[in-house]
Design a protein around this motif. Structure first.
Motif, PDB file in Angstrom:
ATOM      1  N   GLN A  23       0.829  -1.209   0.000  1.00  0.00           N
ATOM      2  CA  GLN A  23       0.000   0.000   0.000  1.00  0.00           C
ATOM      3  C   GLN A  23       0.863   1.258   0.000  1.00  0.00           C
ATOM      4  O   GLN A  23       0.595   2.215  -0.734  1.00  0.00           O
ATOM      5  CB  GLN A  23      -0.901   0.018   1.239  1.00  0.00           C
ATOM      6  CG  GLN A  23      -1.944  -1.076   1.245  1.00  0.00           C
ATOM      7  CD  GLN A  23      -2.945  -0.911   2.361  1.00  0.00           C
ATOM      8  OE1 GLN A  23      -4.141  -0.903   2.124  1.00  0.00           O
ATOM      9  NE2 GLN A  23      -2.482  -0.771   3.582  1.00  0.00           N
ATOM     10  N   HIS A  24       1.887   1.270   0.828  1.00  0.00           N
ATOM     11  CA  HIS A  24       2.778   2.424   0.887  1.00  0.00           C
ATOM     12  C   HIS A  24       3.542   2.580  -0.424  1.00  0.00           C
ATOM     13  O   HIS A  24       3.787   3.703  -0.883  1.00  0.00           O
ATOM     14  CB  HIS A  24       3.750   2.274   2.059  1.00  0.00           C
ATOM     15  CG  HIS A  24       3.123   2.518   3.397  1.00  0.00           C
ATOM     16  ND1 HIS A  24       2.912   3.779   3.897  1.00  0.00           N
ATOM     17  CD2 HIS A  24       2.646   1.661   4.321  1.00  0.00           C
ATOM     18  CE1 HIS A  24       2.334   3.704   5.083  1.00  0.00           C
ATOM     19  NE2 HIS A  24       2.161   2.426   5.365  1.00  0.00           N
ATOM     20  N   ALA A  27       1.295   4.200  -2.954  1.00  0.00           N
ATOM     21  CA  ALA A  27       1.066   5.610  -2.657  1.00  0.00           C
ATOM     22  C   ALA A  27       2.254   6.479  -3.033  1.00  0.00           C
ATOM     23  O   ALA A  27       2.098   7.659  -3.356  1.00  0.00           O
ATOM     24  CB  ALA A  27       0.745   5.787  -1.171  1.00  0.00           C
ATOM     25  N   SER A 193      -5.900  -3.370   4.769  1.00  0.00           N
ATOM     26  CA  SER A 193      -5.422  -3.435   3.379  1.00  0.00           C
ATOM     27  C   SER A 193      -6.399  -2.778   2.415  1.00  0.00           C
ATOM     28  O   SER A 193      -6.356  -3.041   1.218  1.00  0.00           O
ATOM     29  CB  SER A 193      -5.198  -4.900   2.963  1.00  0.00           C
ATOM     30  OG  SER A 193      -4.354  -5.567   3.858  1.00  0.00           O
ATOM     31  N   VAL A 195      -6.686   0.092   1.039  1.00  0.00           N
ATOM     32  CA  VAL A 195      -6.135   0.875  -0.074  1.00  0.00           C
ATOM     33  C   VAL A 195      -5.632  -0.033  -1.196  1.00  0.00           C
ATOM     34  O   VAL A 195      -5.993   0.139  -2.372  1.00  0.00           O
ATOM     35  CB  VAL A 195      -5.000   1.793   0.415  1.00  0.00           C
ATOM     36  CG1 VAL A 195      -4.329   2.485  -0.763  1.00  0.00           C
ATOM     37  CG2 VAL A 195      -5.536   2.831   1.390  1.00  0.00           C
ATOM     38  N   GLN A 301       2.184  11.932   1.801  1.00  0.00           N
ATOM     39  CA  GLN A 301       1.028  11.134   1.406  1.00  0.00           C
ATOM     40  C   GLN A 301       0.964   9.804   2.139  1.00  0.00           C
ATOM     41  O   GLN A 301      -0.113   9.242   2.350  1.00  0.00           O
ATOM     42  CB  GLN A 301       0.990  10.901  -0.104  1.00  0.00           C
ATOM     43  CG  GLN A 301       2.261  10.340  -0.700  1.00  0.00           C
ATOM     44  CD  GLN A 301       3.113  11.427  -1.315  1.00  0.00           C
ATOM     45  OE1 GLN A 301       3.373  12.424  -0.660  1.00  0.00           O
ATOM     46  NE2 GLN A 301       3.551  11.255  -2.542  1.00  0.00           N
ATOM     47  N   ASN A 302       2.107   9.290   2.571  1.00  0.00           N
ATOM     48  CA  ASN A 302       2.094   8.013   3.267  1.00  0.00           C
ATOM     49  C   ASN A 302       1.599   8.131   4.702  1.00  0.00           C
ATOM     50  O   ASN A 302       1.205   7.136   5.313  1.00  0.00           O
ATOM     51  CB  ASN A 302       3.487   7.379   3.226  1.00  0.00           C
ATOM     52  CG  ASN A 302       3.848   6.920   1.826  1.00  0.00           C
ATOM     53  OD1 ASN A 302       4.380   7.693   1.038  1.00  0.00           O
ATOM     54  ND2 ASN A 302       3.519   5.682   1.508  1.00  0.00           N
ATOM     55  N   VAL A 305      -1.875   6.995   4.555  1.00  0.00           N
ATOM     56  CA  VAL A 305      -2.049   5.536   4.603  1.00  0.00           C
ATOM     57  C   VAL A 305      -2.096   5.062   6.054  1.00  0.00           C
ATOM     58  O   VAL A 305      -2.935   4.245   6.435  1.00  0.00           O
ATOM     59  CB  VAL A 305      -0.913   4.821   3.836  1.00  0.00           C
ATOM     60  CG1 VAL A 305      -1.096   3.309   3.904  1.00  0.00           C
ATOM     61  CG2 VAL A 305      -0.864   5.277   2.384  1.00  0.00           C
ATOM     62  N   THR A 309      -5.466   3.334   7.683  1.00  0.00           N
ATOM     63  CA  THR A 309      -5.457   1.891   7.949  1.00  0.00           C
ATOM     64  C   THR A 309      -5.196   1.535   9.405  1.00  0.00           C
ATOM     65  O   THR A 309      -5.490   0.416   9.823  1.00  0.00           O
ATOM     66  CB  THR A 309      -4.379   1.209   7.090  1.00  0.00           C
ATOM     67  OG1 THR A 309      -3.076   1.722   7.444  1.00  0.00           O
ATOM     68  CG2 THR A 309      -4.621   1.466   5.607  1.00  0.00           C
ATOM     69  N   MET A 352      -7.168   8.915   1.436  1.00  0.00           N
ATOM     70  CA  MET A 352      -5.973   8.987   2.282  1.00  0.00           C
ATOM     71  C   MET A 352      -5.654  10.424   2.676  1.00  0.00           C
ATOM     72  O   MET A 352      -5.379  10.716   3.845  1.00  0.00           O
ATOM     73  CB  MET A 352      -4.774   8.377   1.542  1.00  0.00           C
ATOM     74  CG  MET A 352      -4.857   6.886   1.331  1.00  0.00           C
ATOM     75  SD  MET A 352      -3.333   6.188   0.652  1.00  0.00           S
ATOM     76  CE  MET A 352      -3.240   7.009  -0.939  1.00  0.00           C
TER      77      MET A 352
END
Length: 446
Positions: A23-24, A27, A193, A195, A301-302, A305, A309, A352
């Motif tokens: 996911q990271h 992103a 999970s 994303v 942006q992370n 996430v 999550t 996100m």
């Protein structure tokens, strides 16, 4: 207070970790690749040199991500940080590159990184400039500044001839609704999970509709080892000054990102911890320059996430660093991820980045309601949004001014810090916040 699914020191099972790390990767990968592509295009570099820049950026980002997450002595914040090539350096990089080429960009970055390395030793003092009201403003501006990026993705990509087509918006809306459903009603790993599952399903839908372009995959080399000092180094004075300014601005942005990450991971962010993170940004950028990559910084942006999550494990994001490293060694893997259509990324990205806005609003809601704090919040967010939604506002100003004030995050942070220092009634004693009050900020929005 909502509990994290995985805390900072937790180690999820291997397969779970891979899924969460992916996911990271999704992103961050587009942003990491975009910078060398933009710089290479502006400098009209041949294809093989652009590929070399991309590979170096991926490899450098991967290695520095691992160091930031795991820590090496005094280097690394030891939180789930994804490092990548930053758009904060694009303007300065292109201006230097047009006159001095890629060697000038890399040499200027190498010297300019000293600004961040030296600045890291002053982070306990800088931390005192970020009381609750200022921190809330910076976190909110991070989310507000990233949201237009997600909107452009959802519409099909800024400048695209298909921008805003109903089909793009429908795909983005579908992915957004799917992610919302998975977060709200999914259990355990399904929710965590959300994303990557949303992006995977959106990708399959686009594949069925014939919207996937595999051209880059066919042309990407299977294996390539980035060569240190591939382009060489040169040290123009004008380039060093430009890059040093960009690094100075990045200290402000990265500090805000770390504060947002502290809130998302329920971690106190005293000055000493910030210093380790900023030092890693500086040392990492110096290493990246030697590896023929543009400078790196912590990706905001992370943080979205993590917020969305509830997965705050630094070991998961260290695995993302390993994936980035492999993408640098196996360019075909990175090229495959880049085939993900932008509307798919836009649907997930909107969720996100909006989560970061939500975290900032919650932090601002805990700030004492005084006229002074109201002025700080209103004026700084207003100024930050002015640059974010109308960047042409600065088009007639000198290049130096555009470099410093080109980011809404930076403008919002600088205005908030300045007003906090200038307006009467500023609290004198910051010791409590430095030592203990920071943990309250981290937990308020969890």
């Amino acid at each position: 207070m909502e509990q994290l699914l995985f805390k900072v020191e937790d180690r999820p099972p291997a397969l779970t970790s891979v899924l969460l790390a992916m996911q990271h990767l999704l992103a961050a990968l587009g942003g990491i690749i975009a910078v060398p592509l933009v710089v290479g295009g502006a400098l009209k570099l041949p294809a093989d040199q652009v590929v070399a820049l991309v590979n170096a950026a991926l490899l450098g980002s991967g290695i520095v991500t691992i160091i930031q997450c795991k820590g090496v002595g005094p280097i690394g914040i030891r939180l789930p940080c994804v490092m990548g090539t930053s758009f904060a350096f694009v303007g300065a990089g292109i201006s230097v590159g047009l006159e001095h080429g890629v060697p000038g960009i890399l040499g200027s970055s190498l010297v300019g990184s000293l600004v961040m390395i030296i600045g890291s030793y002053f982070m306990p003092t800088i931390r005192k400039l970020f009381p609750h009201a200022v921190t809330g403003v910076v976190v909110t501006m991070i989310g507000l500044s990233l949201t237009p990026v997600a909107i452009d993705w959802a519409a099909g990509g800024f400048g695209s001839s298909h921008y805003g087509e109903p089909g793009n918006l429908a795909i983005a809306g579908f992915v957004l609704l799917l992610v919302i459903a998975l977060v709200q009603w999914g259990k355990g790993i399904i929710s965590a999970s959300a994303v990557v599952i949303g992006i995977a399903v959106g990708y399959l839908v686009c594949l069925a509709l014939g919207k996937i372009d595999f051209t880059q995959v066919h042309h990407a080399p299977v294996f390539a080892v980035p060569q240190p000092m591939h382009f060489g180094l040169s040290f123009p004075i004008s380039g060093i000054v430009a890059m040093s300014i960009a690094f100075l601005v990045t200290i402000v942005e990265t500090t805000g990102t770390f504060m947002a990450l502290g809130a998302a991971t329920q971690t106190a962010m005293p000055g000493k911890k910030l210093a380790r993170g900023i030092l890693c940004d500086g040392v990492g950028s110096a290493f990246a320059a030697l590896m023929s990559s543009p400078p790196v910084s912590t990706f905001a942006q992370n943080v979205g996430v993590v917020s969305l999550t509830g997965v705050a494990s630094r070991h998961v994001v260290a695995l993302t660093g390993v994936m980035l490293l492999l993408a640098g060694l196996f360019p075909v893997l990175g090229a495959l991820v880049v085939t993900i259509p932008q509307p798919v990324l836009g649907g997930a990205g909107l969720m996100m980045f909006a989560m970061i806005v939500s975290a900032g609003i919650q932090m601002l809601g805990k700030v004492e309601h005084t006229k002074r704090n109201g002025l700080i919040i209103a004026v700084s967010i207003g100024c930050g949004l002015a640059v974010t939604v109308r960047p042409e506002l600065l088009s007639k100003l000198p290049t130096f001014v555009k470099e410093v004030f080109g980011s809404g995050i930076t403008v919002g942070a600088l205005v908030a810090v300045s007003l906090n220092l200038l307006l009467p009634g500023r609290p004198v004693d910051f010791a409590e916040e430095e030592e203990g009050g920071a943990i309250e900020i981290a937990r308020e929005v969890a």
